[in-house]
Design a protein around this motif. Structure first.
Motif, PDB file in Angstrom:
ATOM      1  N   GLY A  53      32.094  40.779  40.452  1.00 28.48           N
ATOM      2  CA  GLY A  53      32.684  39.538  40.925  1.00 28.48           C
ATOM      3  C   GLY A  53      34.130  39.729  41.350  1.00 28.48           C
ATOM      4  N   ARG A  54      34.876  38.632  41.294  1.00 28.49           N
ATOM      5  CA  ARG A  54      36.236  38.634  41.834  1.00 28.49           C
ATOM      6  C   ARG A  54      37.271  38.462  40.734  1.00 28.49           C
ATOM      7  NH1 ARG A  54      36.748  35.695  47.261  1.00 28.49           N
ATOM      8  NH2 ARG A  54      36.190  37.786  47.940  1.00 28.49           N
TER       9      ARG A  54
ATOM     10  N   GLN B 122      36.795  42.167  45.503  1.00 27.75           N
ATOM     11  CA  GLN B 122      35.554  41.752  44.842  1.00 27.75           C
ATOM     12  C   GLN B 122      34.600  42.926  44.614  1.00 27.75           C
ATOM     13  OE1 GLN B 122      33.200  38.970  47.108  1.00 27.75           O
ATOM     14  NE2 GLN B 122      32.300  38.081  45.281  1.00 27.75           N
TER      15      GLN B 122
ATOM     16  N   TYR C 283      35.152  32.032  40.877  1.00 26.45           N
ATOM     17  CA  TYR C 283      35.422  32.320  39.467  1.00 26.45           C
ATOM     18  C   TYR C 283      34.428  31.622  38.544  1.00 26.45           C
ATOM     19  CZ  TYR C 283      39.748  33.416  41.895  1.00 26.45           C
ATOM     20  OH  TYR C 283      40.660  33.900  42.798  1.00 26.45           O
TER      21      TYR C 283
ATOM     22  N   ALA D 223      32.641  37.649  37.040  1.00 21.83           N
ATOM     23  CA  ALA D 223      33.899  37.322  37.705  1.00 21.83           C
ATOM     24  C   ALA D 223      34.896  36.728  36.713  1.00 21.83           C
ATOM     25  CB  ALA D 223      33.637  36.322  38.830  1.00 21.83           C
TER      26      ALA D 223
END
Length: 293
Positions: free
Chosen positions: A53-54, A71, A179, A260
């Motif tokens: 994820g980020r 990411q 998120y 994330a």
């Protein structure tokens, strides 16, 4: 391109990213894997490492220094070395470089093993920490995409469903932008098959909290006997994703050992949610299996 083959399947894996790129049945030449049409999504099955994820603002802090990483990390965009290759298995290796240390200041040895046994492909991750005195923090995950429909002449996206076993109601972690928003966890009833609809993904991936329980996701249709079954033994999460609002003809089933950043993340890497930790000179092992039928 590295090829695995037996009487049932031919599998292709690209050294770039150690990315699974094709899984085709020998009998009828049915392609199970998404073929990376950039109109929708230009990847097949990237490996997510050392984050899933980020990150908040694509950055994190460690020991007072700020690092930038986009990411899903950098492994998916790097060339792996092939250290073993037979008809039924291959092992790919990635090690730290000056380039990776500018984003992630750790030594590591990542090995990805693909093993073909009849109609089943096993994917195994080994993350080894070569340091004698420093713990290795990381996340890792898979992102395989499967054609939906598998046979374009036989139905469409909405003719397919995902069946999850064990059949139960799962905690679902919503995404707020890129998120995780675990503070507003939902419950998703998967006691019956989830019929696919593009609108399911209007808030990005559906993330199920598996709590490390062995889980199988079956992607199939009642219109024919073809499908895929992905089994995870010890993953904390699985993501189910198709790009939205694009009406893409594929679905990803994503085993994750990480997630994330939380919406309230403080930016300190060692406080990151669901971080895996490999002790000095030890190894982390995880993996999953995909059966194609």
């Amino acid at each position: 391109m590295i090829e695995l083959k037996n009487d049932a399947l031919r599998v292709q894996i690209n050294e770039h990213g150690a990315e699974l790129s094709s899984v085709m049945s020998v009998d009828d030449h049915l392609e199970y894997l998404w073929q990376a049409d950039p109109k929708f999504w230009g990847r097949h099955a990237p490996i997510l490492f050392p984050i899933v994820g980020r990150l908040k603002d694509d950055q994190y802090r460690l020991n007072g220094q700020t690092y930038h990483m986009t990411q899903h990390g950098f492994a998916r965009d790097m060339d792996f070395m092939v250290v073993e290759h037979e008809d039924d298995h291959a092992v790919f290796q990635l090690n730290a470089t000056a380039e990776t240390k500018a984003k992630y200041p750790f030594d590591f040895d990542l090995r990805v093993t693909f093993e073909l046994d009849e109609h089943t492909l096993s994917v195994h991750y080994t993350v080894t920490n070569p340091s004698s005195d420093e713990t290795l923090p990381f996340s890792i995950g898979g992102h395989p995409a499967f054609n939906v429909p598998l046979i374009p002449e036989e139905g469409g996206f909405e003719n397919y469903s995902v069946t999850v076993a064990p059949k139960k109601t799962y905690p679902q972690i919503p995404l707020n932008g890129p998120y995780n928003d675990v503070q507003h966890e939902k419950m998703l009833n998967l006691t019956t098959p989830m019929v696919l609809d593009h609108d399911l993904f209007d808030r990005d991936a559906l993330i199920l909290d598996l709590d490390h329980v062995e889980t199988t996701l079956l992607l199939s249709t009642q219109l024919n006997d073809h499908g895929v079954a992905l089994t995870l033994q010890n993953a904390p999460y699985v993501g189910i994703w198709s790009p939205y609002p694009k009406r893409a003809p594929f679905v990803c089933l994503e085993p994750w050992w990480g997630i994330a950043d939380n919406v309230n993340a403080d930016g300190e890497f060692l406080n990151k949610m669901s971080l895996q930790l490999a002790a000095p000179q030890s190894a982390f092992n995880a993996g999953y299996q995909i059966r194609f039928f």
